[in-house]
Scaffold this motif. Sequence first.
Motif, PDB file in Angstrom:
ATOM      1  N   THR A  75       0.818  -1.075  -0.152  1.00  0.00           N
ATOM      2  CA  THR A  75      -0.059  -0.271   0.092  1.00  0.00           C
ATOM      3  C   THR A  75       1.065   1.242   0.133  1.00  0.00           C
ATOM      4  O   THR A  75       0.589   2.296  -0.708  1.00  0.00           O
ATOM      5  CB  THR A  75      -0.899  -0.035   1.306  1.00  0.00           C
ATOM      6  N   THR A  76       1.948   1.296   0.752  1.00  0.00           N
ATOM      7  CA  THR A  76       2.995   2.490   0.719  1.00  0.00           C
ATOM      8  C   THR A  76       3.469   2.677  -0.523  1.00  0.00           C
ATOM      9  O   THR A  76       3.729   3.660  -1.072  1.00  0.00           O
ATOM     10  CB  THR A  76       3.881   2.258   1.745  1.00  0.00           C
ATOM     11  N   LEU A  77       3.798   1.438  -1.436  1.00  0.00           N
ATOM     12  CA  LEU A  77       4.554   1.651  -2.671  1.00  0.00           C
ATOM     13  C   LEU A  77       3.552   2.144  -3.501  1.00  0.00           C
ATOM     14  O   LEU A  77       3.750   3.163  -4.509  1.00  0.00           O
ATOM     15  CB  LEU A  77       5.120   0.168  -3.065  1.00  0.00           C
ATOM     16  N   MET A  78       2.356   1.840  -3.534  1.00  0.00           N
ATOM     17  CA  MET A  78       1.093   2.164  -4.412  1.00  0.00           C
ATOM     18  C   MET A  78       0.951   3.755  -4.277  1.00  0.00           C
ATOM     19  O   MET A  78       0.783   4.398  -5.033  1.00  0.00           O
ATOM     20  CB  MET A  78      -0.051   1.459  -4.250  1.00  0.00           C
ATOM     21  N   ILE A  92      12.449   5.742  -8.103  1.00  0.00           N
ATOM     22  CA  ILE A  92      12.024   4.383  -8.215  1.00  0.00           C
ATOM     23  C   ILE A  92      12.654   3.413  -7.385  1.00  0.00           C
ATOM     24  O   ILE A  92      12.067   2.509  -6.643  1.00  0.00           O
ATOM     25  CB  ILE A  92      12.159   3.913  -9.690  1.00  0.00           C
ATOM     26  N   VAL A  93      13.841   3.375  -7.484  1.00  0.00           N
ATOM     27  CA  VAL A  93      14.716   2.401  -6.737  1.00  0.00           C
ATOM     28  C   VAL A  93      14.408   2.760  -5.212  1.00  0.00           C
ATOM     29  O   VAL A  93      14.650   1.706  -4.537  1.00  0.00           O
ATOM     30  CB  VAL A  93      16.206   2.441  -7.256  1.00  0.00           C
ATOM     31  N   GLN A  94      14.545   3.907  -4.942  1.00  0.00           N
ATOM     32  CA  GLN A  94      14.531   4.499  -3.583  1.00  0.00           C
ATOM     33  C   GLN A  94      13.181   3.926  -3.265  1.00  0.00           C
ATOM     34  O   GLN A  94      13.316   3.362  -2.022  1.00  0.00           O
ATOM     35  CB  GLN A  94      14.680   5.783  -3.356  1.00  0.00           C
ATOM     36  N   ALA A  95      11.987   4.093  -3.698  1.00  0.00           N
ATOM     37  CA  ALA A  95      10.804   3.717  -3.133  1.00  0.00           C
ATOM     38  C   ALA A  95      10.538   2.006  -2.984  1.00  0.00           C
ATOM     39  O   ALA A  95      10.219   1.521  -2.006  1.00  0.00           O
ATOM     40  CB  ALA A  95       9.696   3.989  -4.288  1.00  0.00           C
ATOM     41  N   ILE A  96      11.164   1.282  -3.911  1.00  0.00           N
ATOM     42  CA  ILE A  96      11.188  -0.220  -3.970  1.00  0.00           C
ATOM     43  C   ILE A  96      11.924  -0.742  -3.047  1.00  0.00           C
ATOM     44  O   ILE A  96      11.671  -1.579  -1.998  1.00  0.00           O
ATOM     45  CB  ILE A  96      11.484  -0.623  -5.453  1.00  0.00           C
ATOM     46  N   LEU A 159       9.211  -8.426  -6.755  1.00  0.00           N
ATOM     47  CA  LEU A 159       8.546  -8.530  -7.784  1.00  0.00           C
ATOM     48  C   LEU A 159       7.513  -7.659  -8.282  1.00  0.00           C
ATOM     49  O   LEU A 159       7.448  -7.103  -9.404  1.00  0.00           O
ATOM     50  CB  LEU A 159       8.091 -10.057  -7.947  1.00  0.00           C
ATOM     51  N   ILE A 160       6.542  -7.363  -7.178  1.00  0.00           N
ATOM     52  CA  ILE A 160       5.732  -6.231  -7.444  1.00  0.00           C
ATOM     53  C   ILE A 160       6.252  -4.842  -7.976  1.00  0.00           C
ATOM     54  O   ILE A 160       5.569  -4.357  -8.841  1.00  0.00           O
ATOM     55  CB  ILE A 160       4.752  -6.117  -6.144  1.00  0.00           C
ATOM     56  N   GLY A 161       7.310  -4.543  -7.288  1.00  0.00           N
ATOM     57  CA  GLY A 161       7.881  -3.204  -7.422  1.00  0.00           C
ATOM     58  C   GLY A 161       8.468  -3.269  -8.801  1.00  0.00           C
ATOM     59  O   GLY A 161       8.124  -2.175  -9.646  1.00  0.00           O
ATOM     60  N   LYS A 162       9.252  -4.178  -9.352  1.00  0.00           N
ATOM     61  CA  LYS A 162       9.651  -4.217 -10.855  1.00  0.00           C
ATOM     62  C   LYS A 162       8.324  -4.205 -11.786  1.00  0.00           C
ATOM     63  O   LYS A 162       8.487  -3.294 -12.872  1.00  0.00           O
ATOM     64  CB  LYS A 162      10.389  -5.404 -10.748  1.00  0.00           C
ATOM     65  N   LEU A 163       7.247  -4.829 -11.576  1.00  0.00           N
ATOM     66  CA  LEU A 163       6.024  -4.871 -12.305  1.00  0.00           C
ATOM     67  C   LEU A 163       5.510  -3.506 -12.345  1.00  0.00           C
ATOM     68  O   LEU A 163       5.189  -3.020 -13.370  1.00  0.00           O
ATOM     69  CB  LEU A 163       5.017  -6.013 -12.135  1.00  0.00           C
ATOM     70  N   ALA A 164       5.210  -3.004 -11.067  1.00  0.00           N
ATOM     71  CA  ALA A 164       4.601  -1.679 -10.955  1.00  0.00           C
ATOM     72  C   ALA A 164       5.219  -0.465 -11.563  1.00  0.00           C
ATOM     73  O   ALA A 164       4.763   0.355 -12.298  1.00  0.00           O
ATOM     74  CB  ALA A 164       4.109  -1.415  -9.524  1.00  0.00           C
ATOM     75  N   PHE A 165       6.554  -0.600 -11.559  1.00  0.00           N
ATOM     76  CA  PHE A 165       7.343   0.727 -12.010  1.00  0.00           C
ATOM     77  C   PHE A 165       8.208   0.202 -13.475  1.00  0.00           C
ATOM     78  O   PHE A 165       8.750   1.314 -13.899  1.00  0.00           O
ATOM     79  CB  PHE A 165       8.404   1.212 -10.979  1.00  0.00           C
ATOM     80  N   GLU A 166       8.021  -1.076 -13.724  1.00  0.00           N
ATOM     81  CA  GLU A 166       8.983  -1.400 -15.043  1.00  0.00           C
ATOM     82  C   GLU A 166      10.249  -0.843 -15.006  1.00  0.00           C
ATOM     83  O   GLU A 166      10.608  -0.073 -15.995  1.00  0.00           O
ATOM     84  CB  GLU A 166       8.077  -0.717 -16.185  1.00  0.00           C
ATOM     85  N   VAL A 167      10.820  -1.452 -14.123  1.00  0.00           N
ATOM     86  CA  VAL A 167      12.427  -0.758 -13.834  1.00  0.00           C
ATOM     87  C   VAL A 167      13.251  -1.931 -13.841  1.00  0.00           C
ATOM     88  O   VAL A 167      12.818  -3.119 -13.450  1.00  0.00           O
ATOM     89  CB  VAL A 167      12.660   0.108 -12.535  1.00  0.00           C
TER      90      VAL A 167
END
Length: 286
Positions: A75-78, A92-96, A159-167
């Motif tokens: 939820t925080t990432l979203m 992006i990397v900082q958030a993930i 996995l979710i962070g990579k898919l959500a931000f496409e990084v």
Amino acid sequence: MCILSWVERKDRSKMKATAMQVQAAPMPQSIVKREPIPLWKRKVSEVATLCWMQLLELRQNWIWVVLLASMFPLTTLMFMKFLNPNPTPAYIVQAIAGNMIFGVIVTGVNMMSQNISWQKEQGHFTYYLSLPVHKLSFITAVLFRGLLNTVPSLVVMALIGKLAFEVEFHYSWWLLLLFFLATYVCSAFGTVIGFWSKNQQLTNMLSQVLMMFLSFLSPVMVTMEQLPGALQGVAYVFPTTYIAEAARALLLTGYSSAVGWQLLILTGYALVFTVLIIKKADWRAK
């Protein structure tokens, strides 16, 4: 009378011959003296048995552990994605990385401390009084459970962070060492809190306050430069600061001398927390 004495002598001679045969007979296989088991084999078997016991306890609610460990960071990432619709690669990397460490804090510090305190208050550790196990073996099994609690949240958030931000991340073997130290240190930190707290109520308050402070008032979700000066000084006391900074550096650029120092500091935290647990783990009945 002569016949009776001859019979008695004959019986005695038969009994003597039978006794000599019994003495000369080989020892049964079941009572042959066996060689003692080496100490290292006994210790390995002891640790393996205790870890298996922790795994059997964990399998009953592992789904809820993964969901709880992933829900708050997700939820925080979203929210951070919605807050900044056009983020830079560094952001992006900082958030993930921050939310991955957030998951480690939830499962390692928060859940482990409450679990240990609850078991201690309920008297579950007195069960180990009946087992001929060493305290260090018991501590190893407890930290093994903490690692099992923490690893799924790291994998899910990555996995979710990579898919959500496409990084694309910068992968290296140093990430495995960092994630192992991160899960171990946070699990050991939570175990220390659980054993050192006087009661479960105090543990709940400490774990909740620490979870909020470590996640939002230390350089986990933000960088060190974004914090006020007073919080920057306090942040260096907690191991999550070094975990987050090393994770951001490894995911962005790879290994450097600064990352090496941070890994060395985390190793020191792991040793200190292990010694504190051994000193304060009152799992045997007094």
